[in-house]
Motif scaffolding. Structure first.
Motif, PDB file in Angstrom:
ATOM      1  N   THR A 242      -2.642  -6.516  11.547  1.00 53.22           N
ATOM      2  CA  THR A 242      -2.037  -5.135  11.825  1.00 53.22           C
ATOM      3  C   THR A 242      -1.033  -4.977  10.760  1.00 53.22           C
ATOM      4  O   THR A 242      -0.891  -3.785  10.413  1.00 53.22           O
ATOM      5  N   LEU A 243      -0.038  -5.833  10.282  1.00 53.75           N
ATOM      6  CA  LEU A 243       0.823  -5.450   9.221  1.00 53.75           C
ATOM      7  C   LEU A 243       0.012  -5.102   7.884  1.00 53.75           C
ATOM      8  O   LEU A 243       0.309  -4.081   7.309  1.00 53.75           O
ATOM      9  N   SER A 244      -1.056  -5.465   7.746  1.00 53.15           N
ATOM     10  CA  SER A 244      -2.058  -5.238   6.533  1.00 53.15           C
ATOM     11  C   SER A 244      -2.463  -3.414   6.629  1.00 53.15           C
ATOM     12  O   SER A 244      -2.446  -2.762   5.903  1.00 53.15           O
ATOM     13  N   GLU A 245      -2.937  -3.378   7.941  1.00 53.15           N
ATOM     14  CA  GLU A 245      -3.459  -1.991   8.203  1.00 53.15           C
ATOM     15  C   GLU A 245      -2.095  -1.007   7.946  1.00 53.15           C
ATOM     16  O   GLU A 245      -2.246  -0.041   7.506  1.00 53.15           O
ATOM     17  N   MET A 246      -1.003  -1.657   8.422  1.00 49.13           N
ATOM     18  CA  MET A 246       0.352  -0.654   8.395  1.00 49.13           C
ATOM     19  C   MET A 246       0.498  -0.490   6.865  1.00 49.13           C
ATOM     20  O   MET A 246       0.924   0.745   6.466  1.00 49.13           O
ATOM     21  N   LYS A 247       0.247  -1.518   6.043  1.00 50.04           N
ATOM     22  CA  LYS A 247       0.636  -1.319   4.563  1.00 50.04           C
ATOM     23  C   LYS A 247      -0.244  -0.349   4.208  1.00 50.04           C
ATOM     24  O   LYS A 247       0.136   0.476   3.116  1.00 50.04           O
ATOM     25  N   LEU A 248      -1.620  -0.695   4.234  1.00 50.78           N
ATOM     26  CA  LEU A 248      -2.568   0.249   3.673  1.00 50.78           C
ATOM     27  C   LEU A 248      -2.234   1.669   3.978  1.00 50.78           C
ATOM     28  O   LEU A 248      -2.327   2.484   3.362  1.00 50.78           O
ATOM     29  N   THR A 249      -1.790   1.847   5.322  1.00 49.65           N
ATOM     30  CA  THR A 249      -1.396   3.324   6.030  1.00 49.65           C
ATOM     31  C   THR A 249      -0.500   3.916   5.178  1.00 49.65           C
ATOM     32  O   THR A 249      -0.481   5.099   4.669  1.00 49.65           O
TER      33      THR A 249
END
Length: 647
Positions: free
Chosen positions: A86-93
């Motif tokens: 989830t943190l990876s998705e947040m960083k990408l966003t």
């Protein structure tokens, strides 16, 4: 959420009897906490806190049984894996958001976002740079604040109709900056919908194209206008005549073409220089324009040559009145500095459709009428009269004499060398017919060639020239001179003869000249007169091994799409484009284009009418391969051409 739910299922499914009641209470509390946080949408933030709390809250006895911690360890691993995902998705966003913000701030196109009520909500820095309005000035205002007033209500109705039907509109709009300046923008407006029937907001992306449009207009003007006088050039004139033909055919009207040649202008230009000559041309152009109506066109097509198109005439006599006014306008002196100059003009007139049905023919016939005006003492006008209908004693006598000269072989050939532009070595020869009359002296080809065309004698003349040129080149070859091709002009009437191929084949056989040393020159008008028949004849000549040259290129009306299909070897640039280079920017552009065209089509190219070193240097700079003109040699008799073989 799926990761948390999975871990919870695993933990609930594991039943370990060794876990004490206190430990069971901890597990219950942990599961409830996970469920609550998951419901709140933040399950990835609390597991580590709860686990840390478990270490402090759970009794040390838990450490005595490692198997009791298996469910917790499974949960920890699952929680941390999910949290990492989830943190990876947040960083990408977040990265995408930062990138979008950067693009919005730095893009050179202006961006304006308005809500469904067309109230401006956001603008980017480029918007402010283009319009002069800051974000504080414009947010909350209507886009109408930019209106220039140059578009009517119908324009905007059509624009919004397109947005409603298609969801977007693209076009050009004149808008007004904050300082009041009007500018032209290329813009795309897009409607972003939140539902099928509801628009959330509008996005407009635009760029200032004012300078671009001004440059395009300037380049177009340069391409279609003479640089000295500002008058239309040959290209625009041909377009205007084509339009006049369509209009005349539709309305059953006539129009006139006037060919004007300034008398003795060359003497002034050569004596006082090109600067004075250009000033004189400007003044003359202004006087001629003052004699015309708004619907008329006057073009400069050469150094001292003008062509006038008179449209919308009720009677042919109207053109005569205008011609008389133009002649009269040049009778008063022209003062340029300390020079008092007098210039007169000779005018020839042709009419559509009686004297021609295309621009080339109309201009040619007006030109012939102009020469008749010069023969009549200059400074007058003459109407075109076909030579075969002219029964003046001199023309009848000339026709008879020409027929006798052809039959008795009283004509003779001159030869003009063609040179390599770089080395100045002779690379070919053009055969040119000359007529020396016992009573009238030397008669220029410009007089007897049109007469031969009108009377039908041109076919006999062409046949005589072809046979004589082939025989002479064969004699040179037999004498040991270097083999070079000889070019012979073939008229439209001769080219249309069904037996042209067999006749040329017979001439080559009779003279013994190999076909590869013969080059046939054809004008654009001849080739385009009947394209299908032309192709058949050209392919027949090519199969015989004969070379084909396209003469006077640029003054006709050949289609470039058709040109690439022609089996030709060489393009010859007409001298009308060469004589004013390098001074005339339009002629330079045309010559450069023809040279590059020939190179791209892998054809040879020869520039005709080269008379000055400046012309030669410009042609060399453009990689023109061949030249022909008075600079290196005038047409000379056959016994003088041999010195060029030797050199």
């Amino acid at each position: 959420m799926r990761g948390v739910y999975f871990c919870m299922r695993i933990m609930l499914s594991l039943k370990n009897p060794k876990i004490p009641a206190r430990q069971g209470d901890f597990m219950s509390r942990l599961i409830k906490a996970i469920a609550v946080t998951a419901a709140l949408g933040i399950p990835f933030l609390l597991p580590t806190v709860l686990i840390a709390g478990a270490w402090t809250a759970a009794p040390l006895a838990l450490l005595e049984s490692f198997t009791a911690w298996i469910p917790i360890l499974i949960f920890i691993v699952g929680s941390f894996a999910y949290r990492k995902e989830t943190l990876s998705e947040m960083k990408l966003t977040q990265k995408k958001e930062r990138m979008a913000t950067s693009v919005f701030e730095h893009i050179t196109e202006g961006i304006m976002v308005a809500d469904s009520l067309q109230t401006i909500q956001y603008v980017n820095p480029a918007f402010s740079s283009i319009t002069g309005y800051t974000e504080e000035d414009i947010v909350g205002a209507s886009p109408k604040i930019l209106s220039s007033g140059k578009h009517n209500r119908e324009f905007y109705d059509n624009m919004w109709s397109s947005i409603r039907l298609r969801g977007s509109w693209q076009g050009e709009i004149w808008n007004r900056r904050k300082n009041g300046d009007i500018f032209l923008e290329s813009i795309t407006i897009t409607a972003v919908k939140e539902s099928a029937d509801s628009v959330a907001y509008y996005i407009a992306v635009f760029k200032d194209i004012t300078v671009q449009k001004q440059l395009e207009a300037r380049l177009r003007h340069q391409a279609y206008h003479d640089t000295v006088t500002g008058l239309p050039n040959r290209l625009l004139l041909n377009e205007r005549i084509a339009e006049a033909i369509q209009h005349a055919d539709h309305n059953r009207r006539i129009f006139a073409v006037l060919f004007l040649d300034l008398d003795r202008f060359k003497r002034i230009n050569d004596t006082l220089g090109h600067s004075v000559g250009d000033q004189l041309l400007k003044t003359i152009a202004e006087r001629l324009v003052s004699c015309l109506r708004g619907s008329d066109t006057i073009a400069r097509i050469g150094g001292d040559e003008f062509v006038v198109l008179l449209c919308g005439m009720a009677h042919a006599e109207d053109s005569v009145a205008i011609a008389q006014n133009m002649i009269q306008s040049l009778t008063s002196p022209i003062f340029l500095g300390r020079h008092e100059l007098y210039v007169t003009v000779s005018v020839g007139i042709s009419f559509y459709p009686n004297d021609g049905r295309d621009a080339h023919t109309l201009i040619k016939h007006a030109d012939q009428a102009m020469y008749r005006a010069k023969d009549q003492g200059r400074n007058n006008y003459q109407l075109y009269t076909p030579a075969k209908e002219d029964h003046t004693p001199q023309l009848l006598s000339m026709e008879t004499s020409l027929r006798r000269a052809i039959a008795n072989e009283q004509l003779h050939l001159y030869y003009q060398p063609q040179f390599d532009a770089a080395t100045r070595k002779m690379i070919g020869i053009e055969a040119l017919v000359r007529w020396s009359h016992p009573d009238w002296g030397n008669i220029p080809p410009s007089r007897f060639i049109p007469l031969a065309e009108e009377t039908g004698l041109i076919t006999l003349l062409d046949q005589w020239v072809l046979r004589e040129a082939c025989a002479q080149l064969k004699r040179w070859l037999d004498e040991g001179y270097s083999p070079l091709p000889v070019s012979v002009n073939v008229s439209m009437l001769q080219f249309r003869q069904p037996n042209l191929g067999p006749f040329i084949s017979r001439v080559l056989a009779d003279t013994g000249l190999p076909a590869r040393y013969l080059e046939i020159e054809l004008t654009e008008s001849t080739i385009m007169s009947n394209p299908d028949v032309t192709l058949q004849t050209l392919h027949e000549l090519k199969r015989m091994g004969i070379r084909i040259s396209l003469d006077d290129f640029g003054v006709g009306y050949s289609s470039l799409n058709y040109l690439k299909k022609l089996p030709i070897d060489t393009i010859k640039i007409d001298q009308s484009f060469v004589k004013d280079i390098p001074e005339d920017a339009n002629d330079k552009a045309i010559v450069q284009t023809i040279i590059h065209l020939s190179q791209n089509l892998r054809l040879g190219v020869i520039a005709e009418g080269v008379e000055t070193e400046a012309q030669l240097q410009y042609l060399q700079s453009q990689q023109c391969k061949g030249i022909q003109g008075y600079l290196l040699s005038r047409p000379v008799p056959h016994h003088e051409i041999t010195r060029f073989f030797a050199s």
